[in-house]
Design an enzyme around this catalytic site. Sequence first.
Site, PDB file in Angstrom:
ATOM      1  N   GLU A  58     -62.488 -73.477  34.216  1.00  0.00           N
ATOM      2  CA  GLU A  58     -62.457 -73.244  32.775  1.00  0.00           C
ATOM      3  C   GLU A  58     -61.008 -73.146  32.307  1.00  0.00           C
ATOM      4  O   GLU A  58     -60.404 -72.058  32.380  1.00  0.00           O
ATOM      5  CB  GLU A  58     -63.173 -71.933  32.431  1.00  0.00           C
ATOM      6  CG  GLU A  58     -64.634 -71.900  32.824  1.00  0.00           C
ATOM      7  CD  GLU A  58     -65.433 -70.918  31.967  1.00  0.00           C
ATOM      8  OE1 GLU A  58     -66.354 -71.377  31.301  1.00  0.00           O
ATOM      9  OE2 GLU A  58     -65.098 -69.730  31.947  1.00  0.00           O
TER      10      GLU A  58
ATOM     11  N   GLU B 276     -61.551 -64.085  30.525  1.00  0.00           N
ATOM     12  CA  GLU B 276     -61.495 -62.942  29.617  1.00  0.00           C
ATOM     13  C   GLU B 276     -61.394 -61.629  30.408  1.00  0.00           C
ATOM     14  O   GLU B 276     -60.786 -60.669  29.948  1.00  0.00           O
ATOM     15  CB  GLU B 276     -62.714 -62.969  28.677  1.00  0.00           C
ATOM     16  CG  GLU B 276     -62.563 -64.110  27.659  1.00  0.00           C
ATOM     17  CD  GLU B 276     -63.845 -64.775  27.220  1.00  0.00           C
ATOM     18  OE1 GLU B 276     -64.925 -64.204  27.418  1.00  0.00           O
ATOM     19  OE2 GLU B 276     -63.760 -65.897  26.673  1.00  0.00           O
TER      20      GLU B 276
ATOM     21  N   HIS C 191     -63.945 -64.287  35.210  1.00  0.00           N
ATOM     22  CA  HIS C 191     -63.843 -65.043  33.954  1.00  0.00           C
ATOM     23  C   HIS C 191     -62.462 -64.784  33.349  1.00  0.00           C
ATOM     24  O   HIS C 191     -61.924 -63.670  33.468  1.00  0.00           O
ATOM     25  CB  HIS C 191     -64.948 -64.616  32.985  1.00  0.00           C
ATOM     26  CG  HIS C 191     -65.036 -65.536  31.803  1.00  0.00           C
ATOM     27  ND1 HIS C 191     -64.176 -65.444  30.741  1.00  0.00           N
ATOM     28  CD2 HIS C 191     -65.832 -66.603  31.553  1.00  0.00           C
ATOM     29  CE1 HIS C 191     -64.456 -66.411  29.865  1.00  0.00           C
ATOM     30  NE2 HIS C 191     -65.456 -67.122  30.336  1.00  0.00           N
TER      31      HIS C 191
ATOM     32  N   SER D 148     -65.540 -75.123  25.759  1.00  0.00           N
ATOM     33  CA  SER D 148     -65.991 -75.928  24.616  1.00  0.00           C
ATOM     34  C   SER D 148     -66.890 -77.092  25.022  1.00  0.00           C
ATOM     35  O   SER D 148     -66.859 -78.144  24.382  1.00  0.00           O
ATOM     36  CB  SER D 148     -64.799 -76.410  23.783  1.00  0.00           C
ATOM     37  OG  SER D 148     -64.061 -75.307  23.285  1.00  0.00           O
TER      38      SER D 148
ATOM     39  N   LYS E 224     -71.495 -64.044  26.802  1.00  0.00           N
ATOM     40  CA  LYS E 224     -70.381 -63.126  26.505  1.00  0.00           C
ATOM     41  C   LYS E 224     -70.948 -61.865  25.829  1.00  0.00           C
ATOM     42  O   LYS E 224     -72.081 -61.477  26.137  1.00  0.00           O
ATOM     43  CB  LYS E 224     -69.306 -63.833  25.688  1.00  0.00           C
ATOM     44  CG  LYS E 224     -68.873 -65.143  26.377  1.00  0.00           C
ATOM     45  CD  LYS E 224     -67.614 -65.739  25.843  1.00  0.00           C
ATOM     46  CE  LYS E 224     -67.292 -67.009  26.629  1.00  0.00           C
ATOM     47  NZ  LYS E 224     -66.008 -67.589  26.280  1.00  0.00           N
TER      48      LYS E 224
ATOM     49  N   ASN F 266     -73.143 -68.606  29.239  1.00  0.00           N
ATOM     50  CA  ASN F 266     -72.457 -67.311  29.282  1.00  0.00           C
ATOM     51  C   ASN F 266     -72.492 -66.769  27.861  1.00  0.00           C
ATOM     52  O   ASN F 266     -71.750 -67.237  26.998  1.00  0.00           O
ATOM     53  CB  ASN F 266     -71.015 -67.497  29.776  1.00  0.00           C
ATOM     54  CG  ASN F 266     -70.204 -66.214  29.653  1.00  0.00           C
ATOM     55  OD1 ASN F 266     -70.756 -65.145  29.375  1.00  0.00           O
ATOM     56  ND2 ASN F 266     -68.900 -66.308  29.862  1.00  0.00           N
TER      57      ASN F 266
ATOM     58  N   GLY G 233     -63.504 -71.514  23.785  1.00  0.00           N
ATOM     59  CA  GLY G 233     -63.732 -71.019  22.431  1.00  0.00           C
ATOM     60  C   GLY G 233     -62.808 -71.633  21.392  1.00  0.00           C
ATOM     61  O   GLY G 233     -62.745 -71.152  20.263  1.00  0.00           O
TER      62      GLY G 233
HETATM   63  P1  13P Z   1     -66.976 -71.805  25.105  1.00  0.00           P
HETATM   64  O1  13P Z   1     -68.050 -72.770  25.565  1.00  0.00           O
HETATM   65  O2  13P Z   1     -67.393 -70.978  23.927  1.00  0.00           O
HETATM   66  O3  13P Z   1     -65.657 -72.488  24.951  1.00  0.00           O
HETATM   67  O4  13P Z   1     -66.795 -70.747  26.301  1.00  0.00           O
HETATM   68  C1  13P Z   1     -66.621 -71.215  27.571  1.00  0.00           C
HETATM   69  C2  13P Z   1     -66.689 -70.075  28.504  1.00  0.00           C
HETATM   70  O5  13P Z   1     -65.796 -69.249  28.553  1.00  0.00           O
HETATM   71  C3  13P Z   1     -67.877 -69.960  29.357  1.00  0.00           C
HETATM   72  O6  13P Z   1     -67.701 -68.994  30.334  1.00  0.00           O
END
Ligand code: 13P
Length: 248
Positions: free
Chosen positions: A166, A97, A95, A210, A11, A9, A172
């Site tokens: 997640e 976010e 997601h 992560s 982002k 992803n 992150g």
């Molecule tokens: P990270 O791997 O940067 O923690 O992000 C995970 C994520 O949100 C994947 O959709």
Amino acid sequence: MKKKLIAGNWKMNGSLAANETLVKAVVAGLPASLTCDVAVCVPAPYLAQVQTLCAGTGIDLGSQDVSAQASGAFTGEMSATMLKEFGVRYALVGHSERRQYHGETDEVVANKAKAALANGITPVVCIGETLAEREAGQTEVVVKRQLAAVIHTNGHCISEIVVAYEPVWAIGTGKTASPEQAQAVHAVLRAQLKAATDKADRIKILYGGSMNAANAKELLAQPDIDGGLIGGAALKAPDFLTIIRAAA
Ligand code: 13P
């Protein structure tokens, strides 16, 4: 055995130049015989570019969102039929976010999954608890509620989804759920899916938060972890390739 899925992803990262460098490096480093599925979920403006870069490589294309609506006056939205025109195979829905910054509710997420399924796109339904919810002992309640909405709206099609667990506190942050913590939640989700469909064993449940080159192998060795949804580490070709090899 079910193939694992490693999905990046990206982002809101990338540029025409950076995407080309990244995808070419990943393609060059892919194992000769790929035994897991690989996908990259890219920002919408780059779908056409990455479609071309991934053509014939074995890497599937994903979007980071999809509208629940079919067409019309929904400025800024992109429909499943539009995504389909760019060869999109997967669409992330819900997601954390999007839930956090765009107010997406369980119901909206369930309807987005439905729109994807209706157009032959596999929704990757993202669910997960916040740190406060975990500390309050609410993890199971929260993830089951989030998944229940998708099951309720999608009926027998539920066996066609991918689930991504997640934990929000692991995204992150560099804090990963331990393999045991992740497996415990995945087992709960598997049981919930089993109650909804007799095809639950074929549903992939990915872990995200992560996941990186160093911890992927141990996470992916858990019986109910069927792959990974990778943020930061998917932007570095060597790290993404190490995770792919850990799943292969
Ligand atoms: P990270 O791997 O940067 O923690 O992000 C995970 C994520 O949100 C994947 O959709």
